[in-house]
Design a protein around this motif. Structure first.
Motif, PDB file in Angstrom:
ATOM      1  N   ILE A  44       0.874  -1.175   0.000  1.00 52.42           N
ATOM      2  CA  ILE A  44       0.000   0.000   0.000  1.00 52.42           C
ATOM      3  C   ILE A  44       0.910   1.222   0.000  1.00 52.42           C
ATOM      4  N   TYR A  45       0.759   2.087  -0.962  1.00 51.83           N
ATOM      5  CA  TYR A  45       1.610   3.274  -1.065  1.00 51.83           C
ATOM      6  C   TYR A  45       0.844   4.505  -0.595  1.00 51.83           C
ATOM      7  N   SER A  46       1.407   5.256   0.357  1.00 49.73           N
ATOM      8  CA  SER A  46       0.768   6.505   0.763  1.00 49.73           C
ATOM      9  C   SER A  46       1.135   7.617  -0.221  1.00 49.73           C
ATOM     10  N   HIS A  47       2.246   7.441  -0.921  1.00 51.13           N
ATOM     11  CA  HIS A  47       2.647   8.389  -1.961  1.00 51.13           C
ATOM     12  C   HIS A  47       3.677   7.733  -2.876  1.00 51.13           C
ATOM     13  N   VAL A  48       3.805   8.286  -4.071  1.00 46.56           N
ATOM     14  CA  VAL A  48       4.846   7.893  -5.026  1.00 46.56           C
ATOM     15  C   VAL A  48       5.528   9.169  -5.486  1.00 46.56           C
ATOM     16  N   TYR A  49       6.703   9.022  -6.053  1.00 44.28           N
ATOM     17  CA  TYR A  49       7.479  10.181  -6.490  1.00 44.28           C
ATOM     18  C   TYR A  49       7.427  10.311  -8.009  1.00 44.28           C
ATOM     19  N   SER A  50       7.401  11.573  -8.477  1.00 43.77           N
ATOM     20  CA  SER A  50       7.379  11.798  -9.917  1.00 43.77           C
ATOM     21  C   SER A  50       8.133  13.075 -10.264  1.00 43.77           C
ATOM     22  N   GLY A  51       8.498  13.189 -11.528  1.00 43.79           N
ATOM     23  CA  GLY A  51       9.158  14.391 -12.020  1.00 43.79           C
ATOM     24  C   GLY A  51      10.638  14.451 -11.709  1.00 43.79           C
ATOM     25  N   VAL A  52      11.278  15.447 -12.275  1.00 47.35           N
ATOM     26  CA  VAL A  52      12.714  15.640 -12.110  1.00 47.35           C
ATOM     27  C   VAL A  52      13.061  15.950 -10.655  1.00 47.35           C
ATOM     28  N   LYS A  53      12.200  16.705  -9.989  1.00 48.69           N
ATOM     29  CA  LYS A  53      12.460  17.091  -8.599  1.00 48.69           C
ATOM     30  C   LYS A  53      11.912  16.063  -7.607  1.00 48.69           C
ATOM     31  N   LEU A  54      11.467  14.921  -8.106  1.00 44.23           N
ATOM     32  CA  LEU A  54      10.911  13.860  -7.268  1.00 44.23           C
ATOM     33  C   LEU A  54       9.819  14.375  -6.334  1.00 44.23           C
ATOM     34  N   HIS A  55       8.857  15.039  -6.930  1.00 38.41           N
ATOM     35  CA  HIS A  55       7.697  15.542  -6.194  1.00 38.41           C
ATOM     36  C   HIS A  55       6.871  14.365  -5.684  1.00 38.41           C
ATOM     37  N   ALA A  56       6.498  14.387  -4.403  1.00 38.17           N
ATOM     38  CA  ALA A  56       5.682  13.317  -3.815  1.00 38.17           C
ATOM     39  C   ALA A  56       4.217  13.516  -4.198  1.00 38.17           C
ATOM     40  N   LEU A  57       3.639  12.516  -4.808  1.00 34.41           N
ATOM     41  CA  LEU A  57       2.225  12.530  -5.168  1.00 34.41           C
ATOM     42  C   LEU A  57       1.484  11.694  -4.135  1.00 34.41           C
ATOM     43  N   GLU A  58       0.645  12.349  -3.333  1.00 37.18           N
ATOM     44  CA  GLU A  58      -0.079  11.664  -2.262  1.00 37.18           C
ATOM     45  C   GLU A  58      -1.217  10.825  -2.831  1.00 37.18           C
ATOM     46  N   LEU A  59      -1.416   9.651  -2.226  1.00 45.79           N
ATOM     47  CA  LEU A  59      -2.406   8.698  -2.711  1.00 45.79           C
ATOM     48  C   LEU A  59      -3.364   8.291  -1.600  1.00 45.79           C
ATOM     49  N   SER A  60      -4.594   8.039  -1.973  1.00 46.73           N
ATOM     50  CA  SER A  60      -5.492   7.350  -1.052  1.00 46.73           C
ATOM     51  C   SER A  60      -5.325   5.864  -1.353  1.00 46.73           C
ATOM     52  N   GLY A  61      -5.614   5.036  -0.362  1.00 49.16           N
ATOM     53  CA  GLY A  61      -5.438   3.604  -0.562  1.00 49.16           C
ATOM     54  C   GLY A  61      -6.646   2.834  -0.082  1.00 49.16           C
ATOM     55  N   MET A  62      -6.814   1.660  -0.648  1.00 48.45           N
ATOM     56  CA  MET A  62      -7.891   0.785  -0.224  1.00 48.45           C
ATOM     57  C   MET A  62      -7.378  -0.648  -0.252  1.00 48.45           C
ATOM     58  N   LEU A  63      -7.570  -1.337   0.843  1.00 52.30           N
ATOM     59  CA  LEU A  63      -7.321  -2.770   0.892  1.00 52.30           C
ATOM     60  C   LEU A  63      -8.643  -3.453   0.559  1.00 52.30           C
ATOM     61  N   SER A  64      -8.649  -4.245  -0.489  1.00 52.30           N
ATOM     62  CA  SER A  64      -9.856  -4.947  -0.924  1.00 52.30           C
ATOM     63  C   SER A  64      -9.678  -6.441  -0.697  1.00 52.30           C
ATOM     64  N   ILE A  65     -10.677  -7.058  -0.070  1.00 52.42           N
ATOM     65  CA  ILE A  65     -10.659  -8.497   0.176  1.00 52.42           C
ATOM     66  C   ILE A  65     -11.957  -9.070  -0.385  1.00 52.42           C
ATOM     67  N   ARG A  66     -11.838 -10.020  -1.306  1.00 55.15           N
ATOM     68  CA  ARG A  66     -13.001 -10.597  -1.986  1.00 55.15           C
ATOM     69  C   ARG A  66     -13.004 -12.108  -1.834  1.00 55.15           C
TER      70      ARG A  66
END
Length: 164
Positions: A44-66
């Motif tokens: 589960i990622y709370s954020h990932v990095y992107s761009g040249v300056k490694l900007h943190a992109l915040e994420l919502s997450g969901m654990l799904s169990i089926r």
């Protein structure tokens, strides 16, 4: 006497039949791998990095169990949330949660919840009184900010099986 073309087409037909049989034999059929329980690791990622300056992109997450079994229920024994360093942050269940046949559940992490970091994970333990189809357990991450969207899933990985 058969012509070269006829022999060629017969060989081609036999090769196709063999390939089709190998395809079906090589793929597992539903219910082939049954289990009475497992512990599953889910990223589960709370954020990932992107761009040249490694900007943190915040994420919502969901654990799904089926529960994918059409006949039997399963019991979710634990859904524990860990941070990037392996520290237990939260136990989402205080008692087992029963999922009837084909039922599902989920646990949400808000975009503002940065506790886990980019290496966060869940450990999910499930059990059943019968050998059942393995449930689908996955993490779903999503962000929709500044007219940009990102979403991806992380399938769970079995780390131990409990077939007692």
């Amino acid at each position: 006497m058969e012509t070269k073309n006829t022999v060629y087409f017969q060989i081609k037909r036999v090769v196709w039949v063999i390939l089709i049989l190998l395809f079906f034999v090589g793929h597992t059929s539903a219910g082939e791998h049954l289990s009475k329980g497992e512990s599953v690791y889910v990223s589960i990622y709370s954020h990932v990095y992107s761009g040249v300056k490694l900007h943190a992109l915040e994420l919502s997450g969901m654990l799904s169990i089926r529960n994918t079994d059409p006949k039997y229920s399963i019991s979710i024994q634990k859904a524990d949330y860990y941070d990037s360093k392996g520290k237990l942050l939260e136990q989402y269940l205080t008692q087992p949660l029963k999922l009837k046949a084909l039922e599902s559940t989920h646990f949400l992490l808000k975009v503002s919840d940065k506790r886990g970091g980019p290496g966060a994970n869940f450990i999910v333990k499930w059990e059943s009184g019968h050998k059942v189809n393995q449930p689908i357990i996955e993490g779903i991450m999503l962000s929709t900010r500044a007219q940009q969207g990102i979403s991806f899933i992380c399938p769970g990985k079995i780390i131990s099986e409990h077939n007692d």
